[in-house]
Write a protein that holds these residues in place. Structure first.
Motif, PDB file in Angstrom:
ATOM      1  N   GLU A 242       0.847  -1.085   0.083  1.00  0.00           N
ATOM      2  CA  GLU A 242      -0.077  -0.049  -0.080  1.00  0.00           C
ATOM      3  C   GLU A 242       0.843   1.226   0.009  1.00  0.00           C
ATOM      4  O   GLU A 242       1.288   1.645   1.199  1.00  0.00           O
ATOM      5  N   PRO A 243       1.012   1.937  -1.105  1.00  0.00           N
ATOM      6  CA  PRO A 243       0.307   1.722  -2.277  1.00  0.00           C
ATOM      7  C   PRO A 243       1.346   0.567  -2.979  1.00  0.00           C
ATOM      8  O   PRO A 243       2.455   0.474  -2.655  1.00  0.00           O
ATOM      9  N   ARG A 244       0.734  -0.246  -3.769  1.00  0.00           N
ATOM     10  CA  ARG A 244       1.565  -1.543  -4.204  1.00  0.00           C
ATOM     11  C   ARG A 244       2.758  -0.848  -4.928  1.00  0.00           C
ATOM     12  O   ARG A 244       2.586  -0.208  -5.977  1.00  0.00           O
ATOM     13  N   CYS A 245       3.950  -1.406  -4.817  1.00  0.00           N
ATOM     14  CA  CYS A 245       5.098  -0.937  -5.423  1.00  0.00           C
ATOM     15  C   CYS A 245       5.464  -1.650  -6.745  1.00  0.00           C
ATOM     16  O   CYS A 245       5.288  -2.886  -6.939  1.00  0.00           O
ATOM     17  N   GLN A 246       5.535  -0.987  -7.667  1.00  0.00           N
ATOM     18  CA  GLN A 246       5.972  -1.371  -9.153  1.00  0.00           C
ATOM     19  C   GLN A 246       6.807  -2.534  -9.231  1.00  0.00           C
ATOM     20  O   GLN A 246       6.934  -3.144 -10.210  1.00  0.00           O
TER      21      GLN A 246
END
Length: 144
Positions: free
Chosen positions: A94-98
């Motif tokens: 959170e937020p999703r890391c790329q």
């Protein structure tokens, strides 16, 4: 890494109890007055530490709490593990890391957190107050 206020207050509470005269009970009010803390926070911590056996609690008039076992048997690493809800240094979700699938930082930080806890595993509550009981008693206004 920073511990939560909850853990900080739990360690303060146990420090207070470690320097109290033996067989005397502390109250939420006495701990809160010594540190300037909220009774609600301390109440939650007392409840959790009591359930885990770190504290012996007595309800009602004349009630209070004291250490449930000797300070020498209260391991700081175990205590932090109990009080901290999440020992992850950061959350990749959170937020999703790329780059989550290829990033190695998370593993490194987990290793660092484990090293932090391994150091705490070497110490007890008694180690925290050793040689400082008199000064702590004065600062915290604990009457012997």
């Amino acid at each position: 890494m920073q511990l939560t206020r909850y853990t900080d207050y739990g360690l303060r509470l146990l420090t207070y109890l470690a320097v109290m005269p033996e067989n005397e009970l502390a109250t939420k009010e006495s701990v809160c007055a010594a540190y300037g803390l909220s009774p609600n926070h301390i109440g939650k911590i007392v409840h959790q530490l009591g359930k885990a056996g770190y504290l012996e609690t007595r309800r009602g008039k004349g009630g209070g709490f004291q250490l449930g076992k000797p300070a020498e048997e209260i391991n700081l690493g175990s205590l932090v593990r109990l009080l901290e809800r999440d020992l992850d240094i950061f959350n990749c979700q959170e937020p999703r890391c790329q780059i989550q699938g290829v990033c190695q930082l998370h593993g490194m930080l987990q290793e660092a957190a484990q090293a932090f806890l391994q150091v705490l595993d070497k110490y007890t509550l008694a180690d925290m107050v050793y040689g400082k009981q008199q000064q702590l008693t004065q600062i915290l206004r604990i009457v012997n």
